[in-house]
Motif scaffolding. Structure first.
Motif, PDB file in Angstrom:
ATOM      1  N   LEU A 185      -0.848  -6.853   2.402  1.00 18.43           N
ATOM      2  CA  LEU A 185      -2.190  -6.355   1.481  1.00 18.43           C
ATOM      3  C   LEU A 185      -3.135  -7.820   1.611  1.00 18.43           C
ATOM      4  CD1 LEU A 185      -0.700  -4.984  -1.866  1.00 18.43           C
ATOM      5  CD2 LEU A 185      -2.158  -3.858  -0.225  1.00 18.43           C
ATOM      6  N   ALA A 217      -0.069   5.167   0.946  1.00 15.97           N
ATOM      7  CA  ALA A 217      -1.153   5.398   1.722  1.00 15.97           C
ATOM      8  C   ALA A 217      -1.331   6.757   2.451  1.00 15.97           C
ATOM      9  CB  ALA A 217      -1.595   4.568   2.933  1.00 15.97           C
ATOM     10  N   LEU A 221      -7.810   1.037  -2.734  1.00 17.12           N
ATOM     11  CA  LEU A 221      -7.320  -0.468  -2.446  1.00 17.12           C
ATOM     12  C   LEU A 221      -8.511  -1.165  -2.562  1.00 17.12           C
ATOM     13  CD1 LEU A 221      -4.838  -0.663   0.395  1.00 17.12           C
ATOM     14  CD2 LEU A 221      -4.392  -0.782  -1.882  1.00 17.12           C
ATOM     15  N   GLY A 261       2.264   3.756   4.425  1.00 19.21           N
ATOM     16  CA  GLY A 261       1.862   2.473   3.706  1.00 19.21           C
ATOM     17  C   GLY A 261       2.914   1.592   3.657  1.00 19.21           C
ATOM     18  N   SER A 269       0.747  -1.332   0.129  1.00 19.04           N
ATOM     19  CA  SER A 269       0.050  -0.118  -0.097  1.00 19.04           C
ATOM     20  C   SER A 269       0.875   1.187   0.103  1.00 19.04           C
ATOM     21  CB  SER A 269      -0.771  -0.118   1.359  1.00 19.04           C
ATOM     22  OG  SER A 269       0.044  -0.178   2.284  1.00 19.04           O
ATOM     23  N   ALA A 314       1.645  -0.708  -7.032  1.00 23.69           N
ATOM     24  CA  ALA A 314       0.748  -0.122  -5.998  1.00 23.69           C
ATOM     25  C   ALA A 314      -0.104   1.162  -6.675  1.00 23.69           C
ATOM     26  CB  ALA A 314       1.751   0.757  -4.943  1.00 23.69           C
ATOM     27  N   PHE A 344      -5.793   5.191  -0.123  1.00 17.24           N
ATOM     28  CA  PHE A 344      -6.065   4.539   0.833  1.00 17.24           C
ATOM     29  C   PHE A 344      -5.640   5.412   2.324  1.00 17.24           C
ATOM     30  CE2 PHE A 344      -3.815   1.419   4.201  1.00 17.24           C
ATOM     31  CZ  PHE A 344      -5.184   1.107   4.886  1.00 17.24           C
TER      32      PHE A 344
END
Lengths: 306, 306
Positions: free
Chosen positions: B125, B10, B103, B27, B8, B47, B80
């Motif tokens: 993830l 984020a 996500l 992330g 991620s 990603a 995210f």
């Protein structure tokens, strides 16, 4: 070099997820003296038991190299008794019974033949008893190591602080270090505790090993990852006994040598937890200890070329 | 050697006893790619972010040596977002907000230019996304490392077990290892987990360091005892990134070299926690990393002559 230890010699009744014992021999003084006897003999013991304490076990200690002249046997009194039950994670336990018995009025008499001892190990006992031992020494030792526990922080704080100020090295666990210092960070806790007197501090972390502090130096020793911890009783005392026994044998209190002493203490503690009480410690040989120290090296060593 | 990471990217909002942040960049994919870029470049990233993600930060990643061709930017969607608050001990935290956003339907597209990557790091993830990445690789990599967390054990157990069976090394924390194996002893847990597929297992223990397992071998790495852990967010991902980055650089997956990789990962993680988010990682130099690796050696090395 000469080593004097003081600590409880006791009956323990232990329950773990793997089983339970009747009254077996335990106590900090017992574990410390057996562990240190792997390195130096005789180990002088100051302790007290009642007349219910088995003579054969005193013989066992003597065979192991323990000088029991300072072991007082009180007629018509009973030996200290502790019963505890470990939780499933083996990291916490409930005390079921504590009968102080002979410990209640323990006067730690230091025999004349023990004077001149250069290494002193004060096992967990009331801090007032611990400081009395120090006060009764006629010659200044090279190193005084003290173990204690949260119980004394709760009920005898002033006595504890006085005794802590008289020793060179304090050995406590992580929760106790946090309680004593009011700091969560063990590095900060170590600073505060060393400012209370001890030049050295050992923080025991159970399955996570131990940290040794001195000034700005730190050493981190792992615990051996074991398949099974059968009975953790006495592991901390065994660690302390192995630690000071190794120092007394080598008569070298440099930080470098203390690191090795921490590993020897950890190695002995890793044996201690494999069976109930002192059983495993009484089986193993010097060669077993050396083999385990090599395992600790293998466990932590890494190549440092870049 | 070529390294592909997925994870991620984020926004995080973090509250610790030392302060709180607005939305900052976080992330697993971010921490992993920055950490691994200390050792190998470019680091290929798979990603997804929304169009609210700052272009300047993509530039920051690129300057660090991250290949962002595989970073999908979804128009009219949001990145995210996670918000969390750490307790005073910094070892536990509450999740305050989780907004999956982009996500939710993340399709991990592997660009053609990423094919042939020899080292694969699957950051935390959904296990279904992680296995999709593996299935999309046209050539078998040398090493696939997977990080995951208890959340997936709770809600996607079958997917998780499938993905675990496809990787060479699994990295999880001690609580997760116990949950996944049903064993309290980490040594027993490691055996059971390696029987699920991975030949190697890393168990992260936070302030107590990490254990690396392979067959009957174990390596124990300490964590550096820090005065202050300012923000633990991303420490585990940074560890994983440093670990695989070092392996990719040296292209040596022997157990001996993995030990060093664990230390490099630990060294980077020890920097990560010194400031909020990725701030500290973006300040430090290769020389800082080497200096810290030496501190780890000093922390654990002991003389082995008897």
């Amino acid at each position: 070099m000469s080593l004097l230890t003081v600590g409880s010699v006791a009956f323990d009744a232990i329950e773990t997820p793997f089983g339970k014992t009747d009254k077996i021999i335990g106590g900090a003084g017992t574990y410390i003296s057996i562990a240190s006897s792997f390195f130096t003999k005789p180990v002088r013991v100051v302790a007290v038991v009642g007349d219910d304490f088995p003579k054969e076990y005193i013989k066992t200690l003597e065979d192991q190299g323990v000088d029991t002249e300072g072991l007082q046997i009180k007629e018509n009194e009973k030996t200290f008794f502790w019963a505890g039950k470990y939780h499933n994670d083996m990291n916490s336990r409930d005390t079921l019974v504590t009968e102080l018995n002979v410990l209640e009025n323990f006067d730690p008499i230091v025999p004349a033949s023990y004077q001149g001892s250069e290494y002193i190990m004060l096992g967990n006992l009331s801090p007032q008893v611990q400081s009395t031992v120090i006060e009764r020494l006629t010659q200044k030792p090279k190193l005084i190591v003290m173990d204690t526990m949260n119980f004394w922080m709760d009920i005898a704080f002033d006595d504890l602080m006085k005794t802590i100020s008289m020793v060179d090295l304090l050995s406590i666990n992580d929760e106790e270090a946090r309680q004593l210092s009011g700091e969560y960070s063990l590095r900060k806790a170590a600073k505060k505790i060393m400012a209370m007197g001890p030049k050295y501090l050992i923080i025991k972390k159970g399955e996570h090993g131990a940290l040794l502090f001195h000034k700005d130096e730190v050493f981190s020793a792992p615990a051996l990852p074991l398949e099974e911890v059968f009975d953790p009783t006495g592991a901390g005392d065994t660690f302390a006994g192995g630690f000071i026994g190794y120092l007394a044998k080598t008569d070298d209190i440099s930080f470098e040598n203390m690191k090795k002493a921490v590993i020897y203490g950890s190695a002995l503690a890793s044996f201690c937890v494999e069976k109930f009480g002192t059983e495993r410690l009484l089986e193993i040989t010097d060669a077993d200890v050396q083999t385990r120290v090599k395992e600790f090296h293998k466990l932590t060593a890494f190549d440092t070329t870049l």
